[in-house]
Write a protein that holds these residues in place. Structure first.
Motif, PDB file in Angstrom:
ATOM      1  N   LYS A  14       0.841  -1.191   0.000  1.00 23.36           N
ATOM      2  CA  LYS A  14       0.000   0.000   0.000  1.00 23.36           C
ATOM      3  C   LYS A  14       0.877   1.242   0.000  1.00 23.36           C
ATOM      4  CE  LYS A  14      -3.703  -2.160   2.680  1.00 23.36           C
ATOM      5  NZ  LYS A  14      -4.426  -2.118   3.968  1.00 23.36           N
ATOM      6  N   PRO A  17      -0.762   6.234   3.610  1.00 27.39           N
ATOM      7  CA  PRO A  17      -2.120   6.756   3.683  1.00 27.39           C
ATOM      8  C   PRO A  17      -2.151   8.242   3.364  1.00 27.39           C
ATOM      9  CG  PRO A  17      -1.647   5.370   5.583  1.00 27.39           C
ATOM     10  CD  PRO A  17      -0.356   5.570   4.857  1.00 27.39           C
ATOM     11  N   ASP A  62      -7.073   4.426   2.895  1.00 25.58           N
ATOM     12  CA  ASP A  62      -5.666   4.040   2.835  1.00 25.58           C
ATOM     13  C   ASP A  62      -5.488   2.601   2.337  1.00 25.58           C
ATOM     14  OD1 ASP A  62      -6.527   2.652   5.045  1.00 25.58           O
ATOM     15  OD2 ASP A  62      -5.018   3.445   6.416  1.00 25.58           O
ATOM     16  N   SER A  63      -6.573   1.987   1.851  1.00 23.90           N
ATOM     17  CA  SER A  63      -6.473   0.643   1.263  1.00 23.90           C
ATOM     18  C   SER A  63      -6.010   0.689  -0.186  1.00 23.90           C
ATOM     19  CB  SER A  63      -7.834  -0.070   1.333  1.00 23.90           C
ATOM     20  OG  SER A  63      -8.268  -0.247   2.658  1.00 23.90           O
TER      21      SER A  63
END
Length: 339
Positions: A14, A17, A62-63
């Motif tokens: 990822k 964020p 934030d995925s």
């Protein structure tokens, strides 16, 4: 739409964020889609998606993962041949490359926006203010080009593992021979490499090779579904700043969509080709791609079937997004459908 995926593929790392876009139209940065913090948070997005205080939301803002992709666009001299070649190579790609989690073979559009619907740009209109640049024969109008989306964990996976795969090396010259611009007698490579580049640029106008954002419904997105239905949406913002706003709106909307609609599988968001993703780069295609700019945002949405998409399109959230996009683009939004 056909989809090939590696079920056991580990999810891509990822990105850090980012503060989410807000529904009040706050403008995010063009590269990241981030807006000033404290205007919203991931839990609130989950709550708005129908979960209690966001606690049950599987996905959050934030995925979103940053990956590397080839968003393929091709004017072809043999559509059926190039589609079969890509379907076959796609299966090998996800099976043989650890860094290739999925390939969505879109193929030829089954329907496209023709400008008759209010707020929709005719996808086949080309030139100034349109999605695609003007073109000359033998290249084809956008609704008759072949499309696909190949995903890689990062640029290194593409540059090293993908390019080194023996079956891909065999595939590439066959693919090149399907370019609408490919000369009848072919080219002698690498001696005629300089002659090849302008042919590649013309036949593949609209293609993007670079970083993008991806979000998928956990546990379902890697299903291989021949009946899967997808759309590709092009939104040409009024400015680079408005393109950032569009990115923020789409990131926000996609979280809601995948959390609340069981038949919605995944969402891929491609930044303006010249801007790319901050810290990760931009379009790696040869220079001179006529349709590259810093204002067009593209995304690919996939559902299990067309009926699921039609149900989605009638929902208030989808209608609200369309209105917001119209504000940021002056209605310059075009859609391709892939059954």
């Amino acid at each position: 739409t056909a989809s090939a995926a590696e079920p056991s593929a580990e999810p891509a790392a990822k990105e850090a964020p980012a503060a989410p876009a807000t529904d009040d139209g706050a403008a995010p940065s063009a590269a990241t889609g981030a807006v000033p913090a404290a205007q919203d948070d991931a839990a609130q997005v989950g709550a708005e998606a129908g979960t209690e205080a966001g606690a049950a939301a599987v996905l959050a803002l934030d995925s979103w993962a940053t990956e590397y992709c080839v968003f393929g666009v091709l004017s072809s001299n043999d559509d059926q041949r190039v589609m079969e070649l890509y379907k076959q190579d796609g299966l090998l790609q996800v099976a043989e490359e650890r860094g290739a989690p999925r390939l969505t073979y879109l193929g030829l559009p089954s329907k496209h926006s023709d400008g008759n619907a209010e707020g929709k740009l005719d996808v086949n209109s080309t030139g100034e203010g349109c999605i695609f640049a003007a073109y000359e024969a033998p290249c084809k109008k956008p609704s008759e080009r072949v499309f696909w989306l190949a995903a890689f964990k990062d640029k290194g996976s593409y540059d090293e593992e993908h390019k080194a795969r023996p079956s891909n090396k065999a595939f590439v010259p066959q693919y090149m021979s399907c370019w609408a611009t490919w000369p009848e007698g072919g080219l002698k490579l690498p001696e005629q490499m300089k002659e090849m580049f302008p042919l590649a640029v013309a036949a593949q106008d609209g293609m993007y090779m670079g970083p993008y954002w991806h979000l998928e419904q956990i546990g379902r997105a890697n299903e291989s579904l021949d009946a899967m239905f997808s759309i590709v949406v092009f939104a040409k913002a009024r400015s680079a700043e408005d393109a950032g706003k569009v990115i923020g709106l789409i990131k926000h909307h996609a979280v809601r969509q995948l959390n609340s609609e069981p038949e919605a599988l995944r969402f891929s968001l491609i930044p303006p080709h010249r801007t790319g993703v901050e810290g990760h780069g931009a379009n790696c295609m040869p220079p001179g791609m006529a349709s590259d700019d810093d204002v067009t945002v593209t995304w690919v949405e996939s559902w299990t079937n067309r009926a699921a998409w039609e149900s989605h399109s009638g929902q208030d959230d989808a209608k609200a997004l369309e209105a917001r996009l119209s504000e940021a683009t002056n209605g310059r939004v075009a859609t391709l459908e892939f059954a």
